[in-house]
Write an enzyme that holds these catalytic residues in place. Structure first.
Site, PDB file in Angstrom:
ATOM      1  N   GLN A  16      -4.335  -1.399   9.711  1.00  0.00           N
ATOM      2  CA  GLN A  16      -4.141  -2.744   9.160  1.00  0.00           C
ATOM      3  C   GLN A  16      -4.665  -3.795  10.140  1.00  0.00           C
ATOM      4  O   GLN A  16      -4.309  -3.790  11.321  1.00  0.00           O
ATOM      5  CB  GLN A  16      -2.645  -2.967   8.865  1.00  0.00           C
ATOM      6  CG  GLN A  16      -2.357  -4.288   8.172  1.00  0.00           C
ATOM      7  CD  GLN A  16      -2.998  -4.405   6.797  1.00  0.00           C
ATOM      8  OE1 GLN A  16      -2.942  -3.479   5.989  1.00  0.00           O
ATOM      9  NE2 GLN A  16      -3.627  -5.535   6.518  1.00  0.00           N
TER      10      GLN A  16
ATOM     11  N   ASP B 142     -11.190   2.591   3.899  1.00  0.00           N
ATOM     12  CA  ASP B 142     -11.477   1.152   3.766  1.00  0.00           C
ATOM     13  C   ASP B 142     -12.979   0.913   3.628  1.00  0.00           C
ATOM     14  O   ASP B 142     -13.400  -0.158   3.195  1.00  0.00           O
ATOM     15  CB  ASP B 142     -10.980   0.410   5.023  1.00  0.00           C
ATOM     16  CG  ASP B 142      -9.690  -0.345   4.767  1.00  0.00           C
ATOM     17  OD1 ASP B 142      -9.394  -0.628   3.592  1.00  0.00           O
ATOM     18  OD2 ASP B 142      -8.983  -0.655   5.746  1.00  0.00           O
TER      19      ASP B 142
ATOM     20  N   LYS C 292       0.838  -1.208   0.000  1.00  0.00           N
ATOM     21  CA  LYS C 292       0.000   0.000   0.000  1.00  0.00           C
ATOM     22  C   LYS C 292       0.869   1.252   0.000  1.00  0.00           C
ATOM     23  O   LYS C 292       0.620   2.194  -0.761  1.00  0.00           O
ATOM     24  CB  LYS C 292      -0.924   0.000   1.238  1.00  0.00           C
ATOM     25  CG  LYS C 292      -2.018  -1.060   1.135  1.00  0.00           C
ATOM     26  CD  LYS C 292      -2.719  -1.314   2.459  1.00  0.00           C
ATOM     27  CE  LYS C 292      -3.636  -2.532   2.322  1.00  0.00           C
ATOM     28  NZ  LYS C 292      -4.266  -2.946   3.571  1.00  0.00           N
TER      29      LYS C 292
END
Ligand code: NAD
Length: 302
Positions: free
Chosen positions: A98, A121, A54
């Site tokens: 994460q 997200d 990412k």
């Protein structure tokens, strides 16, 4: 008959090019770039490799990228105040925590602490609600489902009026993609069925699908004879079925298989995604797009 391969890597490159052009233009016109913070707790190797991918993608696009790595034993309250800090930071438009988090941390509490307007997200209940309502309410569609929709649309597969069958009802893939494709919107307008572990006759439903999206995590679950000839098959499953030595690096790597028997299915389907190289590359790409869109919302130019 041999299906058209839906190459996620090519579609990813195409979208990243579009994002980069937009980032450059916004930078020139407004003097700002998208800002993304990745919060990684602990050193789980899979998480480290996801976060690294990412970060690299964000850097390649010219984003402001903040890596905030914390030790495994971080207190929940400390993590919450860290998130609060980034919620207030105007140079940060996307906050990515994460997962998984260590067991002593309440994952739900942490994710819900992220400002829904920076939740790139798309997992915050506010964004799940926005997705359900659809249309201009939607800010951050979750990344894997958004990637699936792009693969379908950019391959020229008609969704309007199509029978879509989704196998799997998870919060990160099955439920959101089903919800996205039933919306009254371009690239949607489908008739959607969601199948799961309690579905009585999975074969029956798969056979009806013009577009079959399989996200079960069971290698070879969908049999080739369950496919409607010419159907579009999106295989989301990523299953480690063994190890091999990589020809490129000479190192041990996982052998990955999808939920569909690709070799036989490609002789029946009209379109099909490979595993790896289908849905996989799209997830990070959509994270980048959500972060760019967050900046655009912030600037009032979305
Ligand atoms: P999950 O385990 O949370 O959900 C799986 C779903 O499949 C469940 O809803 C279950 O009801 C259904 N299911 C399982 N076995 C079934 C069966 N025999 N018949 C019918 N339904 C069945 O998984 P998830 O997080 O949604 O992920 C699914 C797969 O997609 C996994 O292989 C995962 O690794 C992969 N995945 C890939 C990406 C990506 O490529 N970027 C992202 C997310 C998930």
């Amino acid at each position: 008959m041999s299906a058209t391969l839906i190459r996620g890597t090519e579609i990813r490159d195409e979208i990243l090019k579009e994002i980069k052009a937009e980032v450059d233009r916004i930078k020139e016109e407004h003097g700002v770039v998208p800002g993304l913070v990745t919060i990684l707790v602990g050193e789980d190797p899979a998480s480290v490799s996801y976060v690294t991918a990412k970060i690299r993608t964000a850097q390649g696009l010219g984003y402001k990228e903040v890596q905030d790595n914390r030790s495994e034993d971080i207190a929940e309250e400390e993590l919450l105040s860290l998130i609060e800090k980034y919620n207030r930071d105007e140079s940060i438009h996307g906050i990515l925590v994460q997962l998984p988090l260590p067991k002593h941390v309440d994952e739900k509490r942490v994710l819900n602490a992220v400002d829904p307007d920076k939740d790139v997200d798309g997992f915050h209940p506010v964004n799940v609600g926005r997705l359900m309502i659809g249309g201009s309410e939607v800010k951050f569609p979750p990344c894997t489902p958004a990637g699936i929709q792009e693969l379908i649309v950019r391959s020229g597969v008609e969704t309007e009026g199509a029978e879509v069958v989704v196998v799997g009802r998870s919060n990160i893939v099955g439920k959101p993609i089903a919800n996205m494709l039933l919306q009254k919107a371009p690239g949607a307008n489908a008739t959607v069925t969601v199948a799961h572990t309690r579905t009585r006759d999975l074969a029956y439903h798969c056979k009806r699908a013009d577009i079959l999206i399989v996200a079960a995590g069971v290698p070879g679950l969908v049999k080739p004879e369950w496919l409607k000839p010419g159907a579009c098959v999106i295989d989301v499953g990523v299953n480690r079925v063994g190890e091999k030595i990589s020809e490129k690096t000479g190192k041990k790597v996982a052998i990955l298989k999808g939920d569909v028997d690709f070799d036989k299915a490609k002789e029946i389907a009209g379109y099909i995604t490979p595993v790896p190289g289908g849905v996989g590359p799209m997830t990070i790409t959509m994270l980048m797009r959500n972060t760019l869109n967050s900046l655009k919302f912030h600037l009032g130019i979305a």
